[in-house]
Design a protein around this motif. Sequence first.
Motif, mmCIF file in Angstrom:
data_model
loop_
_atom_site.group_PDB
_atom_site.id
_atom_site.type_symbol
_atom_site.label_atom_id
_atom_site.label_comp_id
_atom_site.label_asym_id
_atom_site.label_seq_id
_atom_site.Cartn_x
_atom_site.Cartn_y
_atom_site.Cartn_z
ATOM 1 N N GLU A 51 86.065 50.222 27.549
ATOM 2 C CA GLU A 51 84.841 50.907 27.958
ATOM 3 C C GLU A 51 84.261 51.744 26.824
ATOM 4 O OE1 GLU A 51 86.726 49.432 31.532
ATOM 5 O OE2 GLU A 51 87.522 50.583 29.839
ATOM 6 N N VAL A 52 85.115 52.371 26.015
ATOM 7 C CA VAL A 52 84.630 53.134 24.869
ATOM 8 C C VAL A 52 83.928 52.208 23.881
ATOM 9 C CG1 VAL A 52 85.409 54.334 22.774
ATOM 10 C CG2 VAL A 52 86.180 55.106 25.028
ATOM 11 N N ARG A 53 84.532 51.075 23.595
ATOM 12 C CA ARG A 53 83.889 50.113 22.692
ATOM 13 C C ARG A 53 82.562 49.622 23.276
ATOM 14 N NH1 ARG A 53 86.831 47.816 18.501
ATOM 15 N NH2 ARG A 53 88.928 48.680 18.288
ATOM 16 N N VAL A 317 76.884 60.498 28.414
ATOM 17 C CA VAL A 317 78.247 59.982 28.374
ATOM 18 C C VAL A 317 78.940 60.474 27.108
ATOM 19 C CG1 VAL A 317 77.671 57.897 29.691
ATOM 20 C CG2 VAL A 317 77.605 57.830 27.201
ATOM 21 N N GLU A 318 80.227 60.681 27.225
ATOM 22 C CA GLU A 318 81.063 61.083 26.096
ATOM 23 C C GLU A 318 82.159 60.041 25.933
ATOM 24 O OE1 GLU A 318 83.275 63.692 23.314
ATOM 25 O OE2 GLU A 318 81.186 63.617 23.957
ATOM 26 N N ALA A 319 82.162 59.323 24.811
ATOM 27 C CA ALA A 319 83.209 58.343 24.529
ATOM 28 C C ALA A 319 84.413 59.083 23.955
ATOM 29 C CB ALA A 319 82.707 57.290 23.546
ATOM 30 N N ALA A 323 91.429 59.485 23.699
ATOM 31 C CA ALA A 323 92.090 58.830 24.829
ATOM 32 C C ALA A 323 92.140 57.323 24.630
ATOM 33 C CB ALA A 323 91.358 59.165 26.127
ATOM 34 N N ALA A 324 91.041 56.744 24.137
ATOM 35 C CA ALA A 324 90.985 55.297 23.935
ATOM 36 C C ALA A 324 92.010 54.838 22.909
ATOM 37 C CB ALA A 324 89.587 54.896 23.482
ATOM 38 N N GLY A 355 84.820 55.253 14.984
ATOM 39 C CA GLY A 355 83.714 54.797 15.804
ATOM 40 C C GLY A 355 83.681 53.287 15.915
ATOM 41 N N HIS A 356 82.513 52.789 16.308
ATOM 42 C CA HIS A 356 82.348 51.353 16.545
ATOM 43 C C HIS A 356 80.850 51.102 16.682
ATOM 44 C CE1 HIS A 356 83.120 47.331 18.107
ATOM 45 N NE2 HIS A 356 82.431 47.605 19.202
ATOM 46 N N GLY A 357 80.405 49.906 16.330
ATOM 47 C CA GLY A 357 78.997 49.569 16.517
ATOM 48 C C GLY A 357 78.103 50.103 15.417
ATOM 49 N N ALA A 358 76.822 50.289 15.732
ATOM 50 C CA ALA A 358 75.821 50.652 14.732
ATOM 51 C C ALA A 358 76.110 51.979 14.054
ATOM 52 C CB ALA A 358 74.431 50.699 15.391
ATOM 53 N N HIS A 359 76.759 52.904 14.770
ATOM 54 C CA HIS A 359 77.035 54.225 14.208
ATOM 55 C C HIS A 359 78.462 54.332 13.659
ATOM 56 C CE1 HIS A 359 73.468 56.740 15.034
ATOM 57 N NE2 HIS A 359 73.233 55.851 15.975
ATOM 58 N N TYR A 360 79.091 53.197 13.398
ATOM 59 C CA TYR A 360 80.412 53.228 12.758
ATOM 60 C C TYR A 360 80.333 54.116 11.513
ATOM 61 C CZ TYR A 360 84.583 51.612 10.268
ATOM 62 O OH TYR A 360 85.776 51.567 9.581
#
Length: 410
Positions: A51-53, A317-319, A323-324, A355-360
């Motif tokens: 879910e975080v990803r 939302v807060e990723a 925890a992940a 992080g992950h995605g565009a803001h890695y």
Amino acid sequence: MTTTTGPSMLDPALIADPYGGYGALREEAPVLRGVGPDGSTPLWFVTRQDEVRAVLGDPRFVNDPASVREGVQVDDARRKLMAQFGLDEELAGYLTGTILDADGADHTRLRKLVSRAFTVRRVGELRPRVEAIAADLLDRLPERFDLMPGYAYPLPITVICDLVGVPESERADWREWSHALFSMRRENFPGAIRSMADNVKELIAARRREPADDLVTGLVQAQEADGDRLTDAEMVTMVFVLVLAGHETTANLIGNATRALLTHPDQLQLLRDDPALWPTAVHELMRFTGPVLGTRIRFAKEDVELGGQLIAAGQAVEAVIGAANRDPRAYPDPDRLDVTRRPVAGHGEGHVGFGHGAHYCLGAALARQEGEIALRALFDRFPDLALDSAEPEWEQVPNMRRLATLPLRR
């Protein structure tokens, strides 16, 4: 705005034991309703790896509340928090109008302006300089020392300030301003931001008069070549982000990782026996004890179903990457430090610490290199290194795992 009950980001128990606290929330549900950093605004905590990803990689979750469609009420705890800290609109903008808050084409435009300085090739060229800084700092350490001010902070702030163009005479000031911000001490907050902004404006003016081989000069030249590419305010916030994020997280990775290895001597011995494991170990240490526990707040651009919950447009939302990164669904025996751990197929580098995605994280390659060099040099130089205090002193701030002190003897 409505208020809600549930787990709060400001809960002292959650701050004191984030892995245990957020871990319990993770096992309760992948997405839970809670309270944001202002102490009242509702927030969805997202705690499991998948879910975080999903949040970090889904363009329906945006960083800028203005990206949410007009007419939708936005649960923006950040603005409330800025008001609680006594920040006017100008000062708040230096923290909420950065590259980290940009979406889509704006984010791409800003990232391209500085990404060349953080390529793997450019970072590799910096290695001899990082090694020399580490060696010099180690030469100066006495028999008993505090790792944080003596080594963990000076190394990355020297590297990033060299890269950005902050003069050596001003780096101690940046360290103080940074500490005031990340410690979230309200009495020092506005003054630190004002001082940083004034300093950056002076630096930009100096580079306009006299260019140098640094990032600030590159930003100035980009603006002069095409004024539409970068505003004055964007230039200031870019330097903010690069200097603050470029040393705070790395310094705390070095501190956290040093303590983790000293309290797991079997894992340290594996690294002594096989130094080729160090790059893998840095990833595992980032997963196991990374300094950033949660990402910047994001906002649902439209209604999104996630983890069995409907997140309405405008909700925050807060990723929770802390925890992940210990999710048993993603990692066998996740609460065990294992410097030989390899990434799970399909999970890239094996964690979401950067992080992950565009803001890695733009500076991930540099942070990994600095962490590897700093840790290996420290343990190679001092084979008998040991903790000089049984209990660590952690900074009691939300969303960060950072040591206030780490007394050592060599």
